[in-house]
Scaffold this active site. Structure first.
Site, PDB file in Angstrom:
ATOM      1  N   ASP A 112      -0.285 -11.862 -14.710  1.00  0.00           N
ATOM      2  CA  ASP A 112      -0.647 -12.827 -16.126  1.00  0.00           C
ATOM      3  C   ASP A 112       0.196 -12.167 -17.123  1.00  0.00           C
ATOM      4  O   ASP A 112       0.441 -10.992 -17.187  1.00  0.00           O
ATOM      5  CB  ASP A 112      -2.076 -13.077 -15.893  1.00  0.00           C
ATOM      6  CG  ASP A 112      -2.196 -14.383 -16.745  1.00  0.00           C
ATOM      7  OD1 ASP A 112      -1.403 -14.808 -17.294  1.00  0.00           O
ATOM      8  OD2 ASP A 112      -3.351 -15.137 -16.421  1.00  0.00           O
TER       9      ASP A 112
HETATM   10  C1  BGC Z   1      -2.424 -17.865 -17.976  1.00  0.00           C
HETATM   11  C2  BGC Z   1      -1.761 -18.271 -16.734  1.00  0.00           C
HETATM   12  C3  BGC Z   1      -0.337 -18.844 -17.523  1.00  0.00           C
HETATM   13  C4  BGC Z   1       0.401 -17.776 -18.539  1.00  0.00           C
HETATM   14  C5  BGC Z   1       1.658 -18.252 -18.827  1.00  0.00           C
HETATM   15  C6  BGC Z   1      -1.837 -17.154 -19.143  1.00  0.00           C
HETATM   16  O1  BGC Z   1      -2.517 -16.910 -20.424  1.00  0.00           O
HETATM   17  O2  BGC Z   1      -3.536 -17.209 -17.704  1.00  0.00           O
HETATM   18  O3  BGC Z   1      -2.470 -19.017 -16.007  1.00  0.00           O
HETATM   19  O4  BGC Z   1       0.400 -19.040 -16.296  1.00  0.00           O
HETATM   20  O5  BGC Z   1      -0.509 -17.542 -19.450  1.00  0.00           O
HETATM   21  O6  BGC Z   1       1.698 -19.309 -19.785  1.00  0.00           O
END
Ligand code: BGC
Length: 729
Positions: free
Chosen positions: A265
């Site tokens: 993530d």
């Molecule tokens: C989220 C993800 C997301 C990523 C990119 C993170 O803060 O938890 O689900 O895909 O950001 O935006």
């Protein structure tokens, strides 16, 4: 000459025979061919080039290797549409004018259709949109188990039940990937709350892990064939998920057999050596100093110092190249071009929305509302005309359009009944990330809005209150403070109901809300989700009876928060940055059923404008071996006057088991469409192996021989037919 010809013929024949030998080039499977080409490419790459491919080189891309024809890899959020284009090195909009995408129903809505076929179609059109926007990976579906009603991201997820999650996510992924785009199933694992998601350490038993939190990911990989998986922010049993060899290597690679890419993530990585050796493939981040990422210059250093082997790096790059071949980024095959906000995509958004809407209550035929017989409809509430697409944080979208319920009613009712509006309550909140919800209260204005709504309701034939919450509440990065209806809506609903007995409440929300104080007073309650760009048209069609509602709840709505498994003790949001899942396997209806706590609306619940009769339950045998499958059949009849669909749910219980088991567990379901008076024999197949529990002593799945009860239900609490079978030694 003649002799020469014969020799040539023999040579040709020999070549054909050789080519047909197993293991020869001609016979090489597609998988083997990909492996060969991956290895060939890898051999030509320098360490620096390899490292370039395993960390972000912008907010949503990774570097390619131009001289070898490997392009940059482009990722995008997900999960219910393709996110607006942002600048490479900042979170600012890139200012494009052609990136307004389709906005599809969000996760809980998709799950509420209980229709895996529709999940596949939504996945397919989402994949097409991603391809059209030249994306290689779409960051979805999100499949974390709905453990607490308060989790801010429940709306992106699917369900409290691992079986429903598995059945819905696998086709969704297949759909996405049919468009030559990789799905990215997220967030592995135990990211079940947004509060402290970047620090919290989750503890759970092996059995809980295997029976509740892992099955969705297993199905996403084994059945859905997910090419990529996003690793969560939190810790699991003391170690960050991204540097957790148990999760990344033992479970994912060795047990499940995952051959795709694990990516972090955004900014979830905390170390170089430990993370690289634990098995994470790709580091994505939020910072723009890409060379300083843990998997950039520091990793080159670590390899040079011998702390991480080059073979370890090779494995990561191989995983990426393999997915690139499978999605035709590499290999020269013609890649799907995709399409964007096409009429077909709009139709899919509409269809999913119609099938997701759940009718929770309908007394005195309050619904459907026939616009040719009522004169005035009072449309009340902030959610009547609020657009939700842009909210929720990373899943927010710049939608091409979004039909609100009010717009939908206008579209569908046209010049028939008169629609009159009153706001009724004001959305006086604002979410400030890091600070939570900020309210600006104006009591005088609130009183005035309430008064206007009550007067309008009194003067109308029907009152529809579009209540619920919005993405100030249902959002990434924070959980809700409680399960209550905000903005004094309860008072509004009760007052309007007193003014007009035909008051219908439509809820917009992606996770459970406390409806216990309004339930008995209003005539009808409809649950409408965040239902995508066609949501308003779908809602209008359900309210006016053009569409018969057929959605069912993918989670339990409890009477109050204290009834919930995660809230019984101090199992949420944790103590000292640790949260213990002490409720174990008793999540969702497993808890309510086993503990005898009556919910307000049970899991799997949803009414229709027609009625269904279940009868004649049969199994193909009485006793089964452990390798067998149980063929359960029964008949389902539409006993009303309107065409409709019913999802029949098959639960199994193991009352004589020597270990504790939940009162019952969902093991199969089928959504059946029936004309008035129509009847169908429904068959559900349950592999005996799926009746197993996970034994911590044996570290294995065990089916204990003996009697199992089969319950054919209309919701987890509404049993229609029952029988039993015996599993032999
Ligand atoms: C989220 C993800 C997301 C990523 C990119 C993170 O803060 O938890 O689900 O895909 O950001 O935006």
């Amino acid at each position: 000459m003649k002799h020469m010809k014969r020799v040539l013929l023999y040579i040709c024949l020999a070549a054909i025979v050789w080519a047909c030998q197993p293991g020869s080039k001609k016979q090489e499977s597609k998988e083997d061919q990909i492996e060969t080409r991956v290895t060939e490419l890898l051999k030509q790459m320098t360490l620096e080039e390899k490292i370039g491919m395993i960390h972000g080189n912008s907010k949503f891309s990774t570097a390619g290797v131009e001289r070898l024809g490997i392009p940059e890899w482009h990722l995008s959020d997900g999960p219910h549409g393709v996110r607006e284009e942002i600048e490479r090195d900042s979170w600012r909009s890139a200012g494009w004018t052609n990136d307004s995408s389709s906005y599809f129903p969000t996760g809980t809505a998709v799950a509420a259709t209980w229709n895996p076929g529709l999940a596949k179609i939504q996945g397919k059109v989402l994949g097409e949109e991603a391809r059209f926007r030249k994306k290689d990976i779409i960051l979805g579906p999100g499949i974390n188990v709905i453990r607490t009603p308060l989790c801010g991201r429940n709306f992106e997820y699917l369900s409290e039940d691992p079986f429903l999650i598995s059945q819905m996510c696998a086709p969704y992924i297949q759909g996405i990937q049919s468009a030559d785009v990789a799905a990215c199933v997220k967030h592995y694992i135990a990211n079940n709350q947004e509060i402290d998601r970047g620090t919290v350490d989750v503890e759970m038993s092996d059995r809980t892990f295997e029976e509740i939190y892992l099955p969705g990911f297993k199905a996403a990989i084994r059945k859905g064939g997910a090419y990529t998986l996003m690793v969560a922010y939190n810790k699991f049993r003391g170690k960050w998920c991204c540097e957790n060899p148990f999760l990344l290597t033992d479970v994912l690679r060795k047990d499940i057999g995952f051959k795709g890419v694990t990516l972090s993530d955004w900014a979830a990585v905390h170390s170089t050596v430990e993370t690289a050796n634990a098995g994470l493939d790709l580091e994505m981040g939020t910072d723009s100093a890409y060379n300083r990422y843990y998997f950039a210059d520091p990793l080159i250093e670590a390899v040079k110092e011998g702390k991480v082997s080059e073979t370890t790096i090779d494995e990561k790059v191989k995983n990426i190249l393999r997915v690139m071949f499978k999605t035709k980024v590499l290999g020269g095959e013609i890649r799907a071009e995709g399409s964007f906000v096409s009429p077909e995509h709009q139709q899919v958004a509409y269809k999913v929305a119609t099938e997701s809407i759940v009718l929770l209550k309908n007394e005195n035929n309050a619904l459907p509302v026939d616009p040719s017989t009522v004169k005035t409809i009072a449309v009340i509430g902030d959610n009547a005309d609020r657009k939700h697409a842009a909210g929720g944080n990373s899943s927010g979208l710049k939608a091409k359009y979004e039909i609100t319920p009010l717009q939908g009613l206008k579209n569908r009712i046209g010049g028939q009944a008169k629609l009159k509006t009153a706001l009724g309550y004001e959305k006086n909140s604002e979410i400030q990330y890091g600070k939570g919800l900020i309210f600006k209260e104006d009591k005088k204005k609130d009183a005035q809005l309430l008064d206007e709504a009550v007067k309008l309701a009194k003067a109308s034939d029907v009152a529809i209150i579009f209540a619920g919450i919005n993405h100030d509440y249902d959002t990434e990065g924070d959980d809700r403070p409680d399960m209550e209806l905000p903005y004094n809506q309860e008072k509004l609903i009760l007052e309007v109901t007193k003014a007009n007995p035909r008051t219908i409440v439509v809820i917009t929300a992606g996770s459970p809300l406390n409806l216990s104080r309004i339930k008995d007073h209003v005539a009808a309650i409809v649950w409408g989700w965040y239902n995508g760009m066609e949501g308003g048209n779908a809602m209008a069609d359900v309210l006016t009876g053009k569409v018969n509602p057929s959605g069912k709840l993918p989670f339990t709505i409890p009477v109050s928060l204290k009834d919930c498994p995660a809230h019984e003790k101090i199992n949420y949001p944790g103590v000292g940055m640790q949260v213990k899942y002490d409720e174990g396997i008793l999540v969702g209806y497993r808890w309510y059923d086993t503990k005898g706590i009556a919910p307000l609306y049970p899991f799997g619940y949803g009414l229709s404008y027609t009625t269904f009769k279940y009868d004649n339950l049969k199994t193909d045998k009485e006793t089964y071996g452990k390798e067998d499958s149980i063929k359960v059949s029964f008949s389902l009849t539409n006993t009303g006057k309107m065409a409709g669909a019913e999802t029949a749910e098959l639960y199994v219980s193991d009352p004589d088991c020597t270990v504790m088991r939940p009162a019952k567990e969902l093991k199969g379901f089928k959504k059946v469409f029936l004309a008035p008076g129509g009847s169908q024999t429904v068959t559900v197949i349950v592999p005996v192996s799926s009746l197993a529990y996970y034994s911590e002593n044996d570290k294995d799945w065990i089916v204990e021989p003996g009697r199992f009860e089969l319950l054919v239900n209309s919701s987890s609490a509404d049993n229609r037919l029952s029988g039993s079978i015996v599993v032999n030694q």
